[in-house]
Design an enzyme around this catalytic site. Structure first.
Site, mmCIF file in Angstrom:
data_model
loop_
_atom_site.group_PDB
_atom_site.id
_atom_site.type_symbol
_atom_site.label_atom_id
_atom_site.label_comp_id
_atom_site.label_asym_id
_atom_site.label_seq_id
_atom_site.Cartn_x
_atom_site.Cartn_y
_atom_site.Cartn_z
ATOM 1 N N HIS A 170 -32.230 -10.045 22.766
ATOM 2 C CA HIS A 170 -31.094 -10.711 23.392
ATOM 3 C C HIS A 170 -31.189 -12.204 23.138
ATOM 4 C CE1 HIS A 170 -27.916 -11.592 26.227
ATOM 5 N NE2 HIS A 170 -28.710 -12.495 26.797
ATOM 6 N N VAL A 225 5.227 -0.041 -6.026
ATOM 7 C CA VAL A 225 5.984 -0.855 -6.982
ATOM 8 C C VAL A 225 6.838 0.104 -7.811
ATOM 9 C CG1 VAL A 225 5.826 -2.484 -8.884
ATOM 10 C CG2 VAL A 225 3.985 -2.361 -7.204
ATOM 11 N N GLY A 242 -7.658 1.254 -7.294
ATOM 12 C CA GLY A 242 -8.778 2.138 -7.529
ATOM 13 C C GLY A 242 -9.392 1.931 -8.905
ATOM 14 N N GLU A 287 0.859 -1.191 0.000
ATOM 15 C CA GLU A 287 0.000 0.000 0.000
ATOM 16 C C GLU A 287 0.895 1.241 0.000
ATOM 17 O OE1 GLU A 287 -3.352 1.110 -0.012
ATOM 18 O OE2 GLU A 287 -2.281 3.018 0.094
HETATM 19 P P1 NAI Z 1 -9.469 2.205 -3.308
HETATM 20 O O1 NAI Z 1 -9.314 3.556 -3.845
HETATM 21 O O2 NAI Z 1 -10.455 1.945 -2.237
HETATM 22 O O3 NAI Z 1 -8.061 1.659 -2.772
HETATM 23 C C1 NAI Z 1 -6.909 1.661 -3.579
HETATM 24 C C2 NAI Z 1 -5.691 1.714 -2.698
HETATM 25 O O4 NAI Z 1 -4.540 1.586 -3.535
HETATM 26 C C3 NAI Z 1 -5.538 3.032 -1.960
HETATM 27 O O5 NAI Z 1 -5.348 2.773 -0.597
HETATM 28 C C4 NAI Z 1 -4.302 3.669 -2.608
HETATM 29 O O6 NAI Z 1 -3.548 4.419 -1.704
HETATM 30 C C5 NAI Z 1 -3.531 2.446 -3.076
HETATM 31 N N1 NAI Z 1 -2.616 2.718 -4.177
HETATM 32 C C6 NAI Z 1 -2.827 3.523 -5.260
HETATM 33 N N2 NAI Z 1 -1.748 3.497 -6.079
HETATM 34 C C7 NAI Z 1 -0.842 2.646 -5.509
HETATM 35 C C8 NAI Z 1 0.463 2.188 -5.869
HETATM 36 N N3 NAI Z 1 1.050 2.598 -6.985
HETATM 37 N N4 NAI Z 1 1.095 1.297 -5.061
HETATM 38 C C9 NAI Z 1 0.507 0.880 -3.924
HETATM 39 N N5 NAI Z 1 -0.725 1.282 -3.517
HETATM 40 C C10 NAI Z 1 -1.392 2.151 -4.308
HETATM 41 O O7 NAI Z 1 -9.756 1.287 -4.587
HETATM 42 P P2 NAI Z 1 -10.156 -0.228 -4.733
HETATM 43 O O8 NAI Z 1 -9.913 -1.005 -3.490
HETATM 44 O O9 NAI Z 1 -9.480 -0.676 -5.979
HETATM 45 O O10 NAI Z 1 -11.708 -0.146 -4.977
HETATM 46 C C11 NAI Z 1 -12.222 0.554 -6.107
HETATM 47 C C12 NAI Z 1 -13.596 1.089 -5.812
HETATM 48 O O11 NAI Z 1 -14.518 0.039 -5.655
HETATM 49 C C13 NAI Z 1 -13.612 1.904 -4.539
HETATM 50 O O12 NAI Z 1 -14.343 3.068 -4.759
HETATM 51 C C14 NAI Z 1 -14.303 1.001 -3.557
HETATM 52 O O13 NAI Z 1 -15.016 1.729 -2.593
HETATM 53 C C15 NAI Z 1 -15.215 0.172 -4.435
HETATM 54 N N6 NAI Z 1 -15.393 -1.127 -3.842
HETATM 55 C C16 NAI Z 1 -16.182 -1.284 -2.773
HETATM 56 C C17 NAI Z 1 -16.295 -2.499 -2.178
HETATM 57 C C18 NAI Z 1 -17.134 -2.649 -1.008
HETATM 58 O O14 NAI Z 1 -17.960 -1.792 -0.730
HETATM 59 N N7 NAI Z 1 -16.987 -3.714 -0.248
HETATM 60 C C19 NAI Z 1 -15.589 -3.675 -2.651
HETATM 61 C C20 NAI Z 1 -14.765 -3.387 -3.760
HETATM 62 C C21 NAI Z 1 -14.682 -2.160 -4.314
#
Ligand code: NAI
Length: 475
Positions: free
Chosen positions: A448, A243, A275, A209
Site C-alpha cells: 500500500h 468505407v 487486421g 469500425e
Molecule cells: P484487429 O483485427 O484487432 O482489428 C481490426 C478491426 O478492423 C476490427 O475491429 C474489424 O472489425 C475492423 N474492420 C475490418 N474491416 C473493416 C472495414 N472494411 N471497415 C471498418 N472496419 C473494419 O486488427 P489490428 O488492430 O489491425 O491489429 C492487427 C493485429 O496486431 C491484431 O492481431 C492485434 O492483436 C495485433 N496488435 C496488438 C497490439 C497490442 O497488443 N497492443 C497492438 C497492435 C496490434
C-alpha cells in the site's frame, strides 16, 4: 560460415529471434535468415521491433507526455506556458529506440553464436533453404526448419496503401507533419493506439469500425467504459461504419461511408487498421505438403509442427492471436521440442493489452464468454476512483474486474481499464496459471499504496469482502 545447421529459422521477429536464442542456449547450431535491411544492415526484430509494438509505444509515450503537459500539469499546481513540440524530434527518439533494440538483438545473436544471413529464404525441400539476396543466391541445409515470417497489414479491396495519403500501420508511424484530419479504419488495437497518437498531437481523428460492437473480445463492462472514455478524449468512434469508396482529391481523401448519418468525410490521411494476414505466400515449395488454412495461416499442431515433421511454424504465421508474447513463447516451445525437451503452452491464458490511456488489458474468460460456456461465475469489480495510488497519480478512471468460477472458486478471467492495466492483469494471470483460487489470492498481502491493490480488492469484492467499497453481498 558452414552451411549445414541443426536449426534454420526464417524471420527475426519476436518469434524467430527468441527461438534462435533458445536453440543456441540448448547447444543447437542455429542460423536466422532475415530479408529486411535497414541501410544495408539487417534490421533484426521483425514487425514488433521495427514497425509495430516498439515504435508505436515510443510515439504513444511522447504524445502522452504532451497531453499531460497541456492538460494535467495544472491539476498538480504546476504552471507552464507556451508548450510546443517538435514532431521530427519525436520521430528521431522513436527511431533511436528502434535502432538500439535492433542492435541489441544483433548483439544477442553474436553472444549466442547464431549466424545471420540477409536474404529472402524459400524452403525448397525438407532440409534445404534457398536464399536470394542482392549480392548472390545460396543454399543452406538444416535438420530442422522454423518458419517465423510473421504477418502483413491487410489492404481493403481496391484500396492499396500508397503510404502518402492511404497509410498502413507502418506509414502511420512515419507521418512527417501533424495532419488536420485523420480517418482510421478499424477500431482494434492498432486503430485505437494510432488514433490516440495523432489525436493527442492535434489531429481531428475519426475512427470507422465495421462492427456494431466496440472491442467485442474485451469484457462488456470494459468495452462500454472504454468507449465512453475515448469519446470524451475526442476520438470520434463510429461503429457499424464501413468505407464504401474513396476518392483522392488534391492531396486529400474524400470518403463515402456506409453510415449515411456521417455524410462524406474529407481527411488528410487515412490509416488502415483492419487486421493483419500471415506472410505465408511464396515461403515453401507446395510439393512439400505443408497445408495452409483459411486466410493463409500455416496449419500446425499444438506444438507448432507443420505437416512435415521437421518443419515448424510459429508466431503470426499460425492460428491464435497475432501477439509478440505468444510468438516468443511458441519460439521457446519449438526450440525445446527440437532439443528433445517436454514443452507446451497454455493457450487459454494469453494476455491482451491495448496501450491507450487508460490502458486496457485482459486474460482468460470475460463474464459473457464464461456464461456462453455455461460456467456459473461470480464477478468482483473495483474502481480506480477508490484506489489511493491511482488518485495521487490523477489516474482515477477505469476499474479492475475478476471473473471467478462459482464451482471451485478458481479465477478464470482478469480485466482492467486504467493505470498499469497490463501489469495488474499480469499479476492476475500469474495467479490463474498457479491455480490460486480467489480465496488464496485474496489472502495475499498487497503493498500500500499501489494500483495492484485494485486487483486485490476486486478479488475480495467477488466474495463481498472488499474493504474500500460498499459490497453488494456481505460474508
Ligand atoms: P484487429 O483485427 O484487432 O482489428 C481490426 C478491426 O478492423 C476490427 O475491429 C474489424 O472489425 C475492423 N474492420 C475490418 N474491416 C473493416 C472495414 N472494411 N471497415 C471498418 N472496419 C473494419 O486488427 P489490428 O488492430 O489491425 O491489429 C492487427 C493485429 O496486431 C491484431 O492481431 C492485434 O492483436 C495485433 N496488435 C496488438 C497490439 C497490442 O497488443 N497492443 C497492438 C497492435 C496490434
Amino acid at each position: 560460415m558452414a552451411n549445414n545447421y541443426d536449426v534454420a529459422i526464417i524471420g527475426s521477429g519476436p518469434a524467430g529471434y527468441v527461438s534462435a536464442i533458445r536453440c543456441a542456449q540448448l547447444g543447437l547450431k542455429t542460423v536466422c535468415v532475415e530479408k529486411v535491411t535497414q541501410e544495408k544492415e539487417v534490421a533484426l526484430g521483425g514487425t514488433c521491433l521495427n514497425v509495430g509494438c516498439i515504435p508505436s509505444k515510443a510515439l504513444l509515450e511522447s504524445s502522452l507526455v504532451l497531453l499531460n503537459a497541456n492538460e494535467n500539469l495544472k491539476v498538480h499546481g504546476i504552471k507552464a506556458s507556451k508548450i510546443s513540440f517538435d514532431l521530427n524530434q519525436m520521430h528521431e527518439r522513436k527511431n533511436g529506440i528502434v535502432s538500439t533494440m535492433s542492435k541489441g538483438v544483433a548483439g544477442l545473436f553474436k553472444l549466442n553464436k547464431i549466424d545471420v544471413i540477409q536474404g529472402q529464404a524459400y524452403v525448397a525441400d525438407e532440409h534445404t533453404l534457398q536464399i536470394i539476396s542482392e549480392s548472390d543466391d545460396s543454399n543452406i541445409t538444416a535438420e530442422n526448419i522454423i518458419l517465423a515470417s510473421g504477418s502483413k497489414p491487410i489492404e481493403l479491396p481496391g484500396l492499396p496503401f500508397d503510404e502518402k495519403l492511404l497509410l498502413s500501420s507502418n506509414g502511420a508511424l512515419r507521418i512527417e507533419e501533424v495532419p488536420n484530419r485523420v480517418a482510421v479504419i478499424g477500431a482494434g488495437a492498432v486503430g485505437l493506439e494510432l488514433g490516440s497518437v495523432w489525436s493527442r498531437l492535434g489531429s481531428e481523428v475519426t475512427i470507422c469500425e465495421a462492427l456494431t460492437e466496440f472491442l467485442p473480445n474485451a469484457d462488456d463492462a470494459v468495452s462500454k467504459e472504454a468507449l465512453k472514455v475515448f469519446s470524451k478524449q475526442g476520438l470520434n468512434i463510429h461503429l457499424g461504419t464501413e468505407v464504401e469508396s474513396l476518392e483522392l482529391v488534391e492531396n486529400k481523401v474524400r470518403m463515402i461511408l456506409s453510415n449515411k448519418e456521417l455524410g462524406d468525410l474529407e481527411v488528410d490521411k487515412v490509416i488502415f487498421a483492419v487486421g493483419r494476414k500471415p506472410a505465408s505466400e511464396g515461403l515453401f515449395d507446395p510439393k512439400l505438403g505443408i497445408e495452409l488454412e483459411d486466410q493463409g495461416f500455416v496449419r500446425v499442431n499444438e506444438f507448432c509442427q507443420t505437416d512435415v515433421q521437421n518443419i515448424y511454424a510459429i508466431g503470426d504465421l499460425v492460428r491464435g492471436p497475432m501477439l509478440a508474447h505468444k510468438a516468443s513463447q511458441e519460439g521457446i516451445m519449438v526450440a525445446e521440442k527440437i532439443a528433445g525437451k517436454n514443452s507446451s503452452i497454455n493457450y487459454k491464458n494469453i494476455p491482451f493489452v491495448i496501450y491507450t490511456h487508460p490502458e486496457i488489458a485482459w486474460a482468460g474468460y470475460s463474464e459473457k464468454s464464461a456464461l456462453k460456456k455455461d460456467i456459473k461465475v461470480e464477478v468482483g469489480t473495483f474502481p480506480f476512483q477508490a484506489n489511493a495510488r491511482a488518485l495521487t497519480s490523477n489516474e482515477g478512471s477505469g476499474f479492475v474486474k475478476v471473473v471467478v468460477n462459482q464451482e471451485d472458486d478458481s479465477i478464470i478471467g482478469v480485466h482492467a481499464l486504467g493505470p498499469s492495466a497490463a501489469d495488474v492483469v499480469q499479476q492476475g494471470l500469474i495467479a490463474m496459471e498457479s491455480n490460486l483460487n480467489s480465496e488464496q489470492l485474496g489472502s495475499i498481502m498487497f503493498s500500500h499504496p499501489t494500483v495492484s491493490e485494485a486487483l486485490h480488492e476486486a478479488v475480495l469484492s467477488s466474495k463481498g469482502k472488499a474493504i474500500h467499497l460498499n459490497n453488494r453481498k456481505r460474508k
